[in-house]
Scaffold this motif. Structure first.
Motif, PDB file in Angstrom:
ATOM      1  N   LEU B 324       7.673   1.900  -5.410  1.00 22.71           N
ATOM      2  CA  LEU B 324       8.179   0.698  -5.562  1.00 22.71           C
ATOM      3  C   LEU B 324       9.516   0.621  -4.973  1.00 22.71           C
ATOM      4  O   LEU B 324      10.044  -0.572  -4.240  1.00 22.71           O
ATOM      5  CB  LEU B 324       8.034   0.166  -7.020  1.00 22.71           C
ATOM      6  N   LEU B 325      10.147   1.520  -5.017  1.00 24.24           N
ATOM      7  CA  LEU B 325      11.761   1.687  -4.547  1.00 24.24           C
ATOM      8  C   LEU B 325      11.762   1.450  -3.111  1.00 24.24           C
ATOM      9  O   LEU B 325      12.636   0.743  -2.551  1.00 24.24           O
ATOM     10  CB  LEU B 325      12.204   3.113  -4.766  1.00 24.24           C
ATOM     11  N   ILE B 326      10.756   1.728  -2.164  1.00 24.59           N
ATOM     12  CA  ILE B 326      10.793   1.493  -0.722  1.00 24.59           C
ATOM     13  C   ILE B 326      10.062   0.361  -0.364  1.00 24.59           C
ATOM     14  O   ILE B 326       9.794  -0.051   0.882  1.00 24.59           O
ATOM     15  CB  ILE B 326      10.671   2.823   0.037  1.00 24.59           C
ATOM     16  N   VAL B 327       9.539  -0.452  -1.263  1.00 23.52           N
ATOM     17  CA  VAL B 327       8.617  -1.641  -0.796  1.00 23.52           C
ATOM     18  C   VAL B 327       9.504  -2.337   0.185  1.00 23.52           C
ATOM     19  O   VAL B 327       8.919  -3.203   1.065  1.00 23.52           O
ATOM     20  CB  VAL B 327       8.421  -2.455  -2.221  1.00 23.52           C
ATOM     21  N   PRO B 328      10.884  -2.594   0.061  1.00 26.57           N
ATOM     22  CA  PRO B 328      11.558  -3.832   1.029  1.00 26.57           C
ATOM     23  C   PRO B 328      11.317  -3.023   2.351  1.00 26.57           C
ATOM     24  O   PRO B 328      11.417  -4.191   3.165  1.00 26.57           O
ATOM     25  CB  PRO B 328      12.890  -3.512   0.450  1.00 26.57           C
ATOM     26  N   LEU B 330       8.936  -1.054   3.476  1.00 29.37           N
ATOM     27  CA  LEU B 330       7.218  -1.184   3.828  1.00 29.37           C
ATOM     28  C   LEU B 330       6.658  -2.356   4.160  1.00 29.37           C
ATOM     29  O   LEU B 330       5.987  -2.360   5.040  1.00 29.37           O
ATOM     30  CB  LEU B 330       6.620  -0.529   2.598  1.00 29.37           C
ATOM     31  N   ASP B 331       7.128  -3.582   3.706  1.00 32.52           N
ATOM     32  CA  ASP B 331       6.699  -4.712   4.232  1.00 32.52           C
ATOM     33  C   ASP B 331       7.439  -5.207   5.472  1.00 32.52           C
ATOM     34  O   ASP B 331       8.732  -5.273   5.294  1.00 32.52           O
ATOM     35  CB  ASP B 331       7.193  -5.689   2.979  1.00 32.52           C
ATOM     36  N   PHE B 385       0.291  -0.539  -0.493  1.00 31.61           N
ATOM     37  CA  PHE B 385       1.673  -0.144  -0.066  1.00 31.61           C
ATOM     38  C   PHE B 385       2.056   0.507   1.227  1.00 31.61           C
ATOM     39  O   PHE B 385       2.900   0.123   1.831  1.00 31.61           O
ATOM     40  CB  PHE B 385       2.152   0.373  -1.500  1.00 31.61           C
ATOM     41  N   LEU B 386       0.950   1.509   1.530  1.00 35.60           N
ATOM     42  CA  LEU B 386       1.545   2.251   2.567  1.00 35.60           C
ATOM     43  C   LEU B 386       0.863   1.655   3.813  1.00 35.60           C
ATOM     44  O   LEU B 386       1.343   2.181   5.186  1.00 35.60           O
ATOM     45  CB  LEU B 386       0.952   3.703   2.289  1.00 35.60           C
ATOM     46  N   LEU B 391       1.439  -3.337   7.785  1.00 32.48           N
ATOM     47  CA  LEU B 391       0.346  -3.827   8.763  1.00 32.48           C
ATOM     48  C   LEU B 391       0.467  -5.326   8.948  1.00 32.48           C
ATOM     49  O   LEU B 391       0.483  -5.846  10.161  1.00 32.48           O
ATOM     50  CB  LEU B 391      -0.925  -3.250   8.692  1.00 32.48           C
ATOM     51  N   LEU B 392       0.398  -5.895   7.745  1.00 32.92           N
ATOM     52  CA  LEU B 392       0.147  -7.453   7.866  1.00 32.92           C
ATOM     53  C   LEU B 392       1.228  -8.196   8.315  1.00 32.92           C
ATOM     54  O   LEU B 392       0.948  -9.087   9.164  1.00 32.92           O
ATOM     55  CB  LEU B 392       0.124  -7.832   6.018  1.00 32.92           C
ATOM     56  N   GLY B 393       2.548  -7.608   8.252  1.00 32.94           N
ATOM     57  CA  GLY B 393       3.648  -8.181   8.881  1.00 32.94           C
ATOM     58  C   GLY B 393       3.316  -8.440  10.345  1.00 32.94           C
ATOM     59  O   GLY B 393       4.015  -9.168  11.169  1.00 32.94           O
ATOM     60  N   LYS B 394       2.653  -7.483  10.990  1.00 34.31           N
ATOM     61  CA  LYS B 394       2.362  -7.390  12.288  1.00 34.31           C
ATOM     62  C   LYS B 394       1.273  -7.951  12.903  1.00 34.31           C
ATOM     63  O   LYS B 394       1.500  -8.982  13.934  1.00 34.31           O
ATOM     64  CB  LYS B 394       2.040  -5.863  12.939  1.00 34.31           C
TER      65      LYS B 394
END
Lengths: 258, 425
Positions: B324-328, B330-331, B385-386, B391-394
């Motif tokens: 969760l720490l790196i979610v900012p 990953l998205d 998360f990974l 991918l979705l943002g792309k």
């Protein structure tokens, strides 16, 4: 179409049959679901039935206490069962408590006081095991809260002594109990019809005694239930009024921004 | 004239404020603090979490006055609290059920952040501080659960501390160090008690940092777009104070239901049996709020590249949290709110279902279908998360964002400034 349907039914029946066979094989080890009893302390307005508590204490004292302690109960706690201070004092005095050391350095026995814990049948767990074929009769003051199913479970155990099904191996020195996990229980059937005589004329059948003693043990595990339910009702009333007031205030304050 | 001079109270406040700007700060941060005008009820859970932290600290301090952290006395001292301390049952049930309420609130708060993209720039540190609070809460709750020294306390302590033995070479030494002996015992209980008293105050400190970071840019909002001026915001007081109070009272009804009418519903009956090192309970299960991590831990039943399954399970379980720490980062989508993300909106709900499935898996003995479901759910958790999040943002085409909060939420979309009477200067 019709043949397909018939085939479907056949398949379903076969599946159901195989499930039943598998289930009955498993049932030898599993316990049936606990039948739910009516308890006076069920539900949000539930309270302990004082007459049942007194009868239940009598069953505990005359039968269960031969093997099981109620470690967390003091004589003074029995005031909740509507016994008078004098009755409690007399009851306590009929037990022996160890006190001391005195000025000679000796421990000595004296009649118990209302401020003493109710003494158990054995001085320690090892003595209890030695007297019960290696099995430790559990403390009953917590048992209703310490078992899945609570009062229904304890009631079911007390009424669960039925003849073992054919082919079931009952271990030497143990007894078959329908509701006990694994079915081999070390406790012999403790209750029998007429084992006690209730002062209020209630007929002492096994289910009656079991129901009363479980009510008593539920109280022993959770003595503050009556107070908790009473305060809870007031807290709920207070909060429901609060919800109404705050909702109205919120509507009024936000009217200008919407 | 005398009646034109400020009152004595005001003068004292001014005198203090001149030297220590406490009241000015409170006024600025709680009273006039500009807040988006469109926050929905999901934004209540932050203040609710703060409230529960205070409830836990206050009830906890009163319990600590009566509790004895020694292996031979702990269980009985808890029973003394339940039976003989005035309203001890109320304090203990409020504390034990309070932990469950606290976690429920915090989980909703976290999922709200995930749905509305509250972790995105410039609120990454705000999010990270929140994850740190969650980690500290889990540690605190785990140690608190050990204190009553019932069967589940003892065996939960044994199972969880033994996880560290999965660390290669030094693992066993670490476990002995944690226990303060060769088994869970008196020294373990004493240190858990000390830490259980300490950690809430560290949580409180991190909550303060969380608030400082929050007040730097203000709350995110259901539209996920920045406040662009006065027309988009309203002062925190009275609008959100009253909304939070209303939400708090509704929450208290639920909390009170558990405390007064189902105080042991969320607990495990085995914990009313005194700890017995010679007898393992049939099923060792953690409290409900730790079940998903427990499910992930048990789902890794195979070794990869010679790394044993136990170590992998521990890594996967702890990893699910630290991920969760790196979610900012990953998205990859620049759009915050799911309202404008047609695909992520559904993927989000799949994650919710996935975590609930993990909870179910954690509650059941690991055999048959439970293991398979657990492995699929664990795989999907990491996939979300990974893979999906980056991918979705792309590939996703977000809906057009509104010009401003006011334009989107006010009738006619005029974007007019709120009347001056609403603002505190």
């Amino acid at each position: 179409m019709g043949r397909k349907l018939a085939f479907g039914w056949l398949a379903a029946a076969a599946a159901a049959l195989s499930l039943t066979v598998a289930a009955s094989a498993a049932r030898a080890q599993e316990t049936p679901p606990l039948p739910h009893q009516q308890w006076s302390f069920d539900g949000v307005f539930g309270t302990y039935d004082i007459a049942a508590l007194q009868r239940g204490f009598q069953v505990y004292k005359q039968i269960c206490s031969a093997c099981h302690p109620v470690k967390h109960l003091f004589f003074r706690d029995l005031a909740a069962l509507d016994y008078t201070p004098d009755q409690i004092k007399a009851l306590a005095a009929s037990y022996k408590c160890t006190a001391g050391p005195n000025d000679q350095g000796q421990m000595y026995e004296r009649p118990c006081l209302p401020s003493d814990p109710i003494p158990g049948p054995f001085p320690n767990d090892e003595a209890a095991k030695a007297a019960n074929g290696g099995a430790l009769p559990p403390d009953l003051s917590m048992v209703v809260k310490a078992r899945e199913g609570g009062p229904d479970y304890v009631f079911a155990i007390l009424n669960g002594f039925v003849p073992a099904p054919a082919g079931f191996h009952v271990v030497q020195g143990k007894y078959y109990n329908e509701y006990f996990p694994g079915h081999n229980i070390s406790m012999p059937p403790p209750l029998s019809d007429g084992a006690v005589t209730f002062a209020d004329g209630t007929k002492a059948t096994v289910p009656q005694m079991a129901h009363d003693v479980v009510t008593f043990l539920s109280w022993a595990a959770e003595p503050n239930l009556d107070t908790r339910h009473r305060i809870g009702a007031r807290v709920f009333l207070f909060l429901i009024v609060g919800v109404g007031i705050f909702y109205a205030a919120k509507r009024k304050i936000w009217a200008a921004v919407h | 004239m005398a009646d034109q001079r400020p009152g004595a109270g005001t003068r004292i406040i001014r005198w203090i404020d001149h030297r220590l700007p406490f009241f000015a700060m409170m006024n600025h941060e709680l009273y006039e603090y500009p807040t988006p005008r469109n926050l929905n009820y999901w934004w209540n859970f932050g203040s609710l979490a703060g409230f529960m932290l205070l409830v836990m600290i206050v009830t906890g301090i009163f319990l600590a006055m009566q509790y004895t952290p020694s292996a031979s006395l702990a269980f009985d001292s808890v029973e003394r609290i339940m039976r003989d301390v005035n309203y001890g049952w109320l304090i203990r049930y409020a504390h034990a059920n309070g932990a469950s309420m606290f976690f429920a609130i915090v989980y909703i708060h976290i999922f709200r952040g995930l749905y509305y993209g509250s972790y995105k720039a410039p609120r990454e540190l705000l999010w990270i501080l929140g994850v740190i609070i969650l980690v500290l809460m889990i540690a605190t709750a785990f140690m608190g659960y050990v204190l009553p020294w019932g069967q589940m306390s003892y065996w939960a302590a044994t199972v969880i501390t033994s996880l560290f033995s999965a660390i290669p070479v030094i693992g066993q030494s670490i476990v002995t160090f944690l226990w303060g002996g060769f088994t869970v015992g008196d020294p373990t209980l004493h240190r858990f008690y000390a830490l259980h008293y300490l950690l809430p105050f560290i949580i409180l400190a991190v909550v303060l940092l969380h608030l400082i970071a929050l007040h730097r840019f203000g709350s995110n909002n259901p539209l996920g777009i920045d406040m662009k001026g006065q027309q988009d915001s309203i002062p925190f007081h009275p609008y959100y104070t009253i909304k939070d109070l209303f939400g708090l009272t509704v929450f208290l009804l639920i909390y009170a239901f558990f405390v007064f009418y189902a105080p042991n519903f969320l607990g495990n009956p085995d914990n009313y049996i005194p700890a017995n090192p010679m007898q393992t309970p049939n099923h060792i299960v953690p409290e409900w709020y730790l079940l998903p991590y427990y499910a992930i831990l048990r789902s890794i039943t195979f070794s990869i590249f010679g790394i044993p399954a136990k170590l992998l399970g521990v890594l996967a379980s702890f990893g699910s949290l630290f991920l969760l720490l790196i979610v900012p980062w990953l998205d990859s989508s620049p759009v915050r709110s799911s309202r404008f993300r047609p695909i992520y909106k559904w993927v989000f709900w799949l994650l919710v279902i996935d975590v609930l499935a993990l909870g179910w898996v954690g509650a059941n003995p690991p055999q048959g279908i439970v293991v398979t479901v657990g492995q699929i759910a664990t795989f999907y958790y990491y996939l979300h998360f990974l893979i999906l999040l980056p991918l979705l943002g792309k590939i996703e085409r977000p809906h057009p964002l509104p010009a401003s909060i006011a334009a989107a939420v006010l009738p006619g979309g005029s974007g007019m400034a709120a009347p001056a009477s609403l603002r505190k200067s």
